[in-house]
Design a protein around this motif. Structure first.
Motif, PDB file in Angstrom:
ATOM      1  N   TYR A  25       0.823  -1.211   0.000  1.00  0.00           N
ATOM      2  CA  TYR A  25       0.000   0.000   0.000  1.00  0.00           C
ATOM      3  C   TYR A  25       0.858   1.262   0.000  1.00  0.00           C
ATOM      4  O   TYR A  25       0.423   2.315   0.483  1.00  0.00           O
ATOM      5  N   ARG A  26       2.050   1.191  -0.549  1.00  0.00           N
ATOM      6  CA  ARG A  26       2.977   2.327  -0.516  1.00  0.00           C
ATOM      7  C   ARG A  26       2.415   3.549  -1.246  1.00  0.00           C
ATOM      8  O   ARG A  26       2.709   4.694  -0.873  1.00  0.00           O
ATOM      9  N   TYR A  27       1.608   3.316  -2.275  1.00  0.00           N
ATOM     10  CA  TYR A  27       1.021   4.452  -2.999  1.00  0.00           C
ATOM     11  C   TYR A  27       0.092   5.241  -2.087  1.00  0.00           C
ATOM     12  O   TYR A  27      -0.012   6.481  -2.187  1.00  0.00           O
ATOM     13  N   LEU A  28      -0.604   4.536  -1.184  1.00  0.00           N
ATOM     14  CA  LEU A  28      -1.521   5.207  -0.266  1.00  0.00           C
ATOM     15  C   LEU A  28      -0.753   6.022   0.772  1.00  0.00           C
ATOM     16  O   LEU A  28      -1.242   7.066   1.228  1.00  0.00           O
ATOM     17  N   ILE A  29       0.443   5.555   1.131  1.00  0.00           N
ATOM     18  CA  ILE A  29       1.281   6.326   2.050  1.00  0.00           C
ATOM     19  C   ILE A  29       1.607   7.684   1.439  1.00  0.00           C
ATOM     20  O   ILE A  29       1.532   8.724   2.104  1.00  0.00           O
ATOM     21  N   GLY A  30       1.963   7.674   0.181  1.00  0.00           N
ATOM     22  CA  GLY A  30       2.256   8.923  -0.509  1.00  0.00           C
ATOM     23  C   GLY A  30       1.051   9.851  -0.555  1.00  0.00           C
ATOM     24  O   GLY A  30       1.188  11.080  -0.380  1.00  0.00           O
ATOM     25  N   GLU A  31      -0.137   9.285  -0.771  1.00  0.00           N
ATOM     26  CA  GLU A  31      -1.348  10.099  -0.804  1.00  0.00           C
ATOM     27  C   GLU A  31      -1.645  10.706   0.565  1.00  0.00           C
ATOM     28  O   GLU A  31      -2.064  11.871   0.670  1.00  0.00           O
ATOM     29  N   LEU A  32      -1.419   9.932   1.623  1.00  0.00           N
ATOM     30  CA  LEU A  32      -1.656  10.435   2.981  1.00  0.00           C
ATOM     31  C   LEU A  32      -0.666  11.542   3.330  1.00  0.00           C
ATOM     32  O   LEU A  32      -1.028  12.525   3.984  1.00  0.00           O
ATOM     33  N   ILE A  33       0.585  11.378   2.924  1.00  0.00           N
ATOM     34  CA  ILE A  33       1.588  12.415   3.183  1.00  0.00           C
ATOM     35  C   ILE A  33       1.196  13.712   2.491  1.00  0.00           C
ATOM     36  O   ILE A  33       1.248  14.800   3.080  1.00  0.00           O
ATOM     37  N   LEU A  34       0.777  13.597   1.236  1.00  0.00           N
ATOM     38  CA  LEU A  34       0.349  14.782   0.481  1.00  0.00           C
ATOM     39  C   LEU A  34      -0.870  15.421   1.118  1.00  0.00           C
ATOM     40  O   LEU A  34      -0.960  16.656   1.223  1.00  0.00           O
ATOM     41  N   ARG A  35      -1.808  14.589   1.580  1.00  0.00           N
ATOM     42  CA  ARG A  35      -3.002  15.118   2.238  1.00  0.00           C
ATOM     43  C   ARG A  35      -2.651  15.841   3.526  1.00  0.00           C
ATOM     44  O   ARG A  35      -3.180  16.923   3.826  1.00  0.00           O
ATOM     45  N   ASN A  36      -1.746  15.252   4.317  1.00  0.00           N
ATOM     46  CA  ASN A  36      -1.348  15.868   5.587  1.00  0.00           C
ATOM     47  C   ASN A  36      -0.712  17.236   5.370  1.00  0.00           C
ATOM     48  O   ASN A  36      -0.981  18.183   6.120  1.00  0.00           O
ATOM     49  N   VAL A 124       5.372   9.880   9.853  1.00  0.00           N
ATOM     50  CA  VAL A 124       6.829   9.990   9.771  1.00  0.00           C
ATOM     51  C   VAL A 124       7.236  10.593   8.434  1.00  0.00           C
ATOM     52  O   VAL A 124       8.122  11.455   8.367  1.00  0.00           O
ATOM     53  N   GLY A 125       6.590  10.152   7.356  1.00  0.00           N
ATOM     54  CA  GLY A 125       6.896  10.697   6.038  1.00  0.00           C
ATOM     55  C   GLY A 125       6.595  12.186   5.952  1.00  0.00           C
ATOM     56  O   GLY A 125       7.374  12.964   5.379  1.00  0.00           O
ATOM     57  N   THR A 126       5.466  12.601   6.531  1.00  0.00           N
ATOM     58  CA  THR A 126       5.109  14.018   6.549  1.00  0.00           C
ATOM     59  C   THR A 126       6.131  14.829   7.334  1.00  0.00           C
ATOM     60  O   THR A 126       6.569  15.902   6.899  1.00  0.00           O
ATOM     61  N   GLY A 127       6.513  14.302   8.497  1.00  0.00           N
ATOM     62  CA  GLY A 127       7.509  14.993   9.311  1.00  0.00           C
ATOM     63  C   GLY A 127       8.850  15.089   8.614  1.00  0.00           C
ATOM     64  O   GLY A 127       9.564  16.091   8.750  1.00  0.00           O
TER      65      GLY A 127
END
Length: 272
Positions: A25-36, A124-127
């Protein structure tokens, strides 16, 4: 007639299974980071620039207060202070966000299947994105103060990896407990304040007498902070014992946090 046997005991997911799910689900991680990131700066006047302005303003205030009040014998104190502030802000904001994001996403978790550790990973990605942006003003301060810059900067990605793994482990552990106990986040934020003052962020390590130096050696953030600060502040690669302490701290936090999280993750839906 063939008899079918059904397993009534739920199968617990292992930490390895959780990691493999994150890869899937790595693509969803990227979407969540962008959303945050979009959500954080949506109504901000300065937008993403606030990530650079905020630590600079804090550094200016604390430089005036602490450098005069305690008369620290530290050259290039703004660089020393800003490196500590940036790393600590990353750790504290990431771990708190990991917990809140999991709780706020309770409705989503009840509707579809996604790895529950996804929210801590995205935090963590957002930070990390915010930290990389905040390194720009730090670079300017380094140039203004005349600090040396050299090959020690190539160690910086290792330091960022260590703080990311450590923050992810702590975030998983805290969020796993916060699902069952609502006051865990409030208690953790109080602990963060005490933890910050026990870490040499705005004061030098030698401010404490030798008999109290053990406080730093039992503080995992001390080792990780030194790995991040020394290449930027002293143009120096940390000593082997500092690197080893940081690696051990990050490894223990990650595996312990992963164990606590996956051990109870199947029960989250009943309490969220």
């Amino acid at each position: 007639m063939k008899t079918e046997i059904y397993r009534t005991t739920p199968v617990r997911r292992s930490f390895i299974d959780e990691v493999l799910s994150l890869v899937k689900y790595r693509y969803l991680i990227g979407e969540l980071i962008l959303r945050n990131i979009k959500t954080r700066y949506k109504r901000s006047i300065l937008g993403v620039a606030w990530t650079m302005v905020n630590p600079l303003l804090t550094m200016l205030v604390m430089t005036v207060v602490f450098s005069q009040l305690f008369a620290f014998d530290l050259p290039r104190y703004p660089v020393y202070l800003l490196t500590g502030l940036l790393l600590w802000n990353f750790f504290s904001e990431t771990t708190v966000s990991a917990t809140r994001n999991l709780i706020w996403s309770s409705k989503l978790l009840k509707r579809i299947y996604i790895p529950k550790s996804l929210f801590a990973t995205a935090a963590v990605g957002t930070g990390l994105v915010n930290l990389l942006i905040a390194l720009l003003p730090l670079g300017i301060i380094i140039l203004i103060t005349g600090s040396q810059v050299g090959f020690a900067l190539f160690f910086l990605p290792i330091a960022l990896l260590l703080i990311s793994l450590f923050s992810l482990g702590v975030g998983l552990a805290i969020s796993a407990q916060a699902v069952f106990f609502a006051d865990v986040v409030d208690m953790y934020q109080i602990i963060l304040v005490a933890w910050m003052y026990l870490t040499p962020i705005f004061y030098p390590q030698n401010i404490l007498p030798d008999k109290f130096q053990w406080i730093f050696y039992f503080n995992p953030m001390y080792y990780i902070l030194e790995c991040f600060r020394l290449p930027l502040y002293m143009n120096k690669i940390p000593e082997p014992q500092i690197i080893l302490g940081a690696v051990i701290s990050a490894s223990i936090a990650l595996f312990l946090g992963g164990f606590l999280f996956t051990r109870k993750s199947d029960d989250f839906a009943y309490y969220l």
